[in-house]
Design an enzyme around this catalytic site. Structure first.
Site, PDB file in Angstrom:
ATOM      1  N   THR A  20       0.831  -1.214   0.000  1.00 30.50           N
ATOM      2  CA  THR A  20       0.000   0.000   0.000  1.00 30.50           C
ATOM      3  C   THR A  20       0.857   1.252   0.000  1.00 30.50           C
ATOM      4  O   THR A  20       0.468   2.277  -0.569  1.00 30.50           O
ATOM      5  CB  THR A  20      -0.930  -0.030   1.235  1.00 30.50           C
ATOM      6  OG1 THR A  20      -1.859  -1.087   1.033  1.00 30.50           O
ATOM      7  CG2 THR A  20      -1.689   1.263   1.415  1.00 30.50           C
ATOM      8  N   SER A  66       1.275  -7.465  -1.019  1.00 32.27           N
ATOM      9  CA  SER A  66       1.972  -8.485  -0.218  1.00 32.27           C
ATOM     10  C   SER A  66       1.093  -9.675   0.153  1.00 32.27           C
ATOM     11  O   SER A  66       1.597 -10.692   0.623  1.00 32.27           O
ATOM     12  CB  SER A  66       2.615  -7.881   1.021  1.00 32.27           C
ATOM     13  OG  SER A  66       1.711  -7.733   2.083  1.00 32.27           O
ATOM     14  N   ASP A 100       0.205  -6.467   4.879  1.00 33.84           N
ATOM     15  CA  ASP A 100      -0.526  -7.718   5.114  1.00 33.84           C
ATOM     16  C   ASP A 100       0.372  -8.896   5.496  1.00 33.84           C
ATOM     17  O   ASP A 100      -0.039  -9.732   6.303  1.00 33.84           O
ATOM     18  CB  ASP A 100      -1.392  -8.066   3.889  1.00 33.84           C
ATOM     19  CG  ASP A 100      -2.641  -7.188   3.826  1.00 33.84           C
ATOM     20  OD1 ASP A 100      -2.955  -6.538   4.845  1.00 33.84           O
ATOM     21  OD2 ASP A 100      -3.301  -7.155   2.773  1.00 33.84           O
TER      22      ASP A 100
END
Ligand code: SIN
Length: 326
Positions: A20, A66, A100
């Protein structure tokens, strides 16, 4: 342990992997519904200057969300880290990564790198195109940690907190401070460009850092099966069948995600014992996000006392790789 930075060892190498922090959205300012891993790491660092005495060097290793992290990316990230850490003029690494699975990648690197220099992972909960992105501050804080004279080991910097790879978990899907290190708490904080340490920098891992990682296709398969209300042993039984039928990619290891202090639903325990008897490595790790399993000596299966199921999986994966590649 002091980080031996000499006069000429002053490069901070920033390795981009996506996430992100490198995300963008077609909808101006949006904080959800964006695409992770689209903005090059060079662009993330535009306008950043290195602290006095340091230079930033940037390399794009991957560009992914990820959640899709894979062994090929881990292997190339590991190779790039090893390469850069071996350069005398490199003081530290920074790795930009999605939130993540940062807890998995950081634990993998912690377990396989001889990180006597800092390897600082950072991330963001809002994409680069957000009206108020958190990535730039996290990157600035990561640079502060990377240039901190005593820093060492693999750490994660997010929302002003510095976490250790062994303890960190993502515990919130949205908040900017999405991470928690359970009972251990953060290693420290970054406050106005200064590091305030509350416990020691991470110690080197005991896993063999001399491990040689095979091509990604040859990494053993290790699956996680959770114990929960109404668990049945079928998933583990299917893994046993594949193993007995010599399927090419049959699981070599199974993590049983236990409730509480390592307890398993009786049907999962039975299936776990059968898997062990069939030659699959079985390891029990607790679903609880804080604390350790306190062994009672009556466990029927081996336990990972202090790792979450996803990290126990990495530990077992590395054990199996070391066994296969002695
Ligand atoms: C990812 O993990 O790549 C997307 C989610 C995030 O970074 O927050």
């Amino acid at each position: 342990m002091n980080n031996p930075i000499s006069d000429q060892s002053r490069r901070i190498v920033v390795l981009g992997t996506g996430g992100t922090i490198a995300g963008s959205s077609a909808k101006a300012g949006a904080n959800v519904g964006y695409t992770a891993g689209t903005v090059p790491v060079t662009a993330l660092l535009e306008g950043f200057s290195a602290p006095d005495g340091f230079e930033l060097h940037v390399e794009q290793v991957a560009q992914i969300d990820s959640k899709d992290m894979d062994f090929t990316t881990w292997r190339s990230l590991h190779e790039r880290c090893q390469y850069w850490l071996a350069q005398d003029d490199v003081a530290a690494l920074i790795i930009t990564h999605g939130t993540d699975t940062i807890e998995e990648t950081s634990f993998f690197l912690h377990s396989t790198l001889n990180a006597t220099k800092p390897v600082v992972m950072t991330c963001a909960m809002r994409p680069a195109t957000s009206t108020n992105p958190d990535g730039p501050q996290n990157l600035r804080d990561a640079i502060t940690v990377a240039s901190s004279p005593d820093a060492t080991g693999v750490v994660i910097v997010c929302a002003s907190e510095i976490h250790g790879a062994k303890e960190i978990s993502k515990t919130h899907p949205y908040r900017l401070n999405a991470f928690n290190s359970g009972d251990a708490g953060p290693i420290g904080y970054v406050e106005e460009g200064r590091v305030r340490l509350v416990r020691q920098w991470p110690q080197e891992a005991h896993v063999s850092t001399a491990i040689s990682l095979p091509a990604a296709d040859n990494w053993p398969r290790v699956d996680i099966v959770l114990s929960h209300a109404g668990t049945r042993g079928e998933i583990v039984n299917a893994l046993i069948r594949e193993h007995q039928e010599n399927h090419t990619d049959a699981a070599a290891g199974i993590i049983l995600g236990a409730t509480g202090n390592g307890s398993l639903h009786q049907s999962l325990e039975q299936a776990g014992l059968a898997a062990r008897d069939a030659g699959i490595e079985v390891l029990v790790a607790t679903r609880c996000i804080a604390g350790h399993i306190i062994p009672s000596l009556s466990e029927k299966l081996p336990i990972s006392v202090d790792l979450s199921p996803v990290k126990a999986r990495i530990a077992l994966l590395l054990k199996l790789i070391s066994k296969d590649h002695k």
